[in-house]
Design a protein around this motif. Structure first.
Motif, mmCIF file in Angstrom:
data_model
loop_
_atom_site.group_PDB
_atom_site.id
_atom_site.type_symbol
_atom_site.label_atom_id
_atom_site.label_comp_id
_atom_site.label_asym_id
_atom_site.label_seq_id
_atom_site.Cartn_x
_atom_site.Cartn_y
_atom_site.Cartn_z
ATOM 1 N N PHE A 52 -2.837 2.321 -5.853
ATOM 2 C CA PHE A 52 -2.503 2.681 -4.589
ATOM 3 C C PHE A 52 -0.984 2.637 -4.499
ATOM 4 O O PHE A 52 -0.571 1.382 -4.541
ATOM 5 N N ARG A 82 -6.139 1.469 4.674
ATOM 6 C CA ARG A 82 -6.365 2.663 3.451
ATOM 7 C C ARG A 82 -6.629 1.867 2.052
ATOM 8 O O ARG A 82 -7.830 2.320 1.325
ATOM 9 N N CYS A 116 -8.553 0.518 -9.278
ATOM 10 C CA CYS A 116 -8.045 1.275 -8.106
ATOM 11 C C CYS A 116 -6.394 1.214 -8.228
ATOM 12 O O CYS A 116 -5.844 -0.064 -8.366
ATOM 13 N N ALA A 158 -10.544 3.771 -6.351
ATOM 14 C CA ALA A 158 -9.899 5.225 -6.413
ATOM 15 C C ALA A 158 -8.355 4.908 -6.523
ATOM 16 O O ALA A 158 -7.750 4.227 -6.259
ATOM 17 N N ILE A 159 -8.060 6.010 -7.022
ATOM 18 C CA ILE A 159 -6.351 6.243 -7.362
ATOM 19 C C ILE A 159 -5.710 7.170 -6.076
ATOM 20 O O ILE A 159 -6.262 8.222 -5.927
ATOM 21 N N GLU A 160 -4.609 6.581 -5.459
ATOM 22 C CA GLU A 160 -3.818 7.439 -4.378
ATOM 23 C C GLU A 160 -2.377 7.119 -4.830
ATOM 24 O O GLU A 160 -1.841 6.158 -4.391
ATOM 25 N N VAL A 161 -2.043 8.402 -5.394
ATOM 26 C CA VAL A 161 -0.539 8.190 -5.626
ATOM 27 C C VAL A 161 0.110 9.615 -5.301
ATOM 28 O O VAL A 161 -0.032 10.460 -5.722
ATOM 29 N N ASP A 162 1.275 9.425 -4.308
ATOM 30 C CA ASP A 162 2.111 10.617 -4.232
ATOM 31 C C ASP A 162 3.396 10.452 -4.991
ATOM 32 O O ASP A 162 4.185 9.546 -4.799
ATOM 33 N N GLN A 208 -10.421 0.781 1.801
ATOM 34 C CA GLN A 208 -11.218 1.874 1.289
ATOM 35 C C GLN A 208 -10.938 2.132 -0.213
ATOM 36 O O GLN A 208 -12.227 2.495 -0.862
ATOM 37 N N LEU A 209 -9.604 2.523 -0.674
ATOM 38 C CA LEU A 209 -9.496 2.460 -2.262
ATOM 39 C C LEU A 209 -10.178 1.612 -2.931
ATOM 40 O O LEU A 209 -10.623 2.072 -4.335
ATOM 41 N N ARG A 236 -6.557 5.276 -14.210
ATOM 42 C CA ARG A 236 -7.774 6.422 -14.543
ATOM 43 C C ARG A 236 -8.568 5.959 -15.569
ATOM 44 O O ARG A 236 -9.691 5.973 -15.598
#
Ligand code: NAP
Length: 306
Positions: A115, A270, A113, A279-283, A273-274, A108
């Motif tokens: 993921f 995906r 990015c 972008a950041i995508e973390v579950d 795209q990120l 951040r």
């Protein structure tokens, strides 16, 4: 513009899934591999470390996938983010929840990015099951995840070490699916871990979650057919079963037609795209459940090594 990728950790999953998925996606080009003990079959330059790769190929790599065992990932991911690279983490993304939160904060701050891909969330049953369950209230949940460790993890000593996850290396796939299916957080109320003598990670585990009829069973001592099953019932009376790790969906007893099993192509679609969106995508939920489990579990030792 093509995203120039390096694979870090060229083992089983890198060879069987990541390299083919990268090769099949025109958004990506594999330009290097990092593998401490070599990777003669990679077909691209191979380096012993990310440090060596960055020194030899300055400005020639845009993104890395970390498919090493989880224990070594944090330091490598932090170095990659520091070098401005986009990072894709295999599951489980790190050895601890704190490491993962640290990487999110670092990415951040750097504007890069990150993921954390949970491949089972891309199994074909997951999206349709999530759509069916939207707005429903859960009446019961039963995770049953059993397989033969000697069949699926031969020679992988790291899975038994500290940070190796043991049976949760595969069991976390079920938790990642449930995280994608349910809006509510599962709270671990009771847990048992069965640990082989002289080893650090469990060969079997049972969890009971808060609320009625919410359980999970993981076992690597299964000698028969694998069970990778998640069965849910809703208060409205609907029964939803994801079988074969999410390859099959059965609703109220009826098999549902599904798309092809293509988890890794979906992950790379995906990721493209990120990367482009920085972008950041973390579950974090699957890691949070495992961390809570470790805090309250009752542990027993077994002589059984699978
Ligand atoms: P693996 O076959 O043991 O491969 C791990 C690789 O990481 C090895 O090639 C090892 O290289 C390399 N490595 C270790 N330390 C490294 C470091 N510091 N820098 C760079 N490379 C390093 O394990 P795997 O089965 O592929 O599993 C790896 C990850 O993928 C695990 O988190 C697992 O949960 C996940 N995964 C596996 C599967 C599967 O079916 N196997 C499926 C989905 C996800 P050396 O051998 O040269 O030491």
């Amino acid at each position: 513009m093509t995203i120039r990728m390096a694979i870090i950790g060229y083992g089983k999953i890198a060879r069987t899934e990541h390299a083919p998925a990268i090769a099949a996606n025109p958004d990506f080009e594999l330009v290097a591999v990092v593998s401490p003990h070599g990777a003669a079959d990679a077909g691209v330059p191979v380096f012993a470390s990310l440090t060596a790769l960055l020194a030899a190929m300055p400005g020639e790599v845009d993104a890395v996938v970390l498919s090493t065992p989880p224990r070594v990932r944090r330091a490598i991911a932090a170095q990659a983010i520091g070098a401005g690279l986009a990072v894709l983490l295999e599951k489980p993304p790190t050895a601890t929840l704190g490491e993962l939160q640290g990487l999110i904060a670092q990415a951040r701050a750097a504007g890069t990015c990150l993921f954390a891909a949970w491949h089972s969330q891309y199994a074909p049953a997951v999206a349709p099951a999530a759509a069916l369950l939207a707005g429903e209230q859960l009446a019961s949940l039963a995770i049953d995840w059993r397989e033969d460790v000697t069949k699926w993890h031969p020679g992988q000593d790291w899975i038994w070490e500290e940070g190796g996850f043991g049976v949760f290396d595969t069991g976390v796939n079920a938790l990642s699916i449930v995280s994608a299916l349910l809006p509510e957080r599962l709270v671990v109320e009771e847990a048992q871990l069965v640990i082989p003598a002289g080893r650090q990670a469990p060969i079997a585990a049972t969890l009971r979650f808060a609320g009625r009829n919410r359980t999970a069973r993981f076992d690597w001592r299964e000698k028969g057919e694998e069970a990778w099953s998640i069965r849910l019932a809703t208060r409205s009376g609907r029964e939803v079963a994801l079988e074969a790790g999410g390859a099959r969906l059965v609703v109220d007893g009826a098999e549902q037609p599904l798309g092809p099993f293509a988890e890794y192509p979906a992950i790379y679609a995906r990721f493209a795209q990120l990367v482009r969106a920085c972008a950041i995508e973390v579950d974090c939920e699957p890691m949070r459940i495992l961390a809570d489990t470790a805090l309250i579990a009752r542990r027993t030792v077994t002589g059984d090594r699978g």
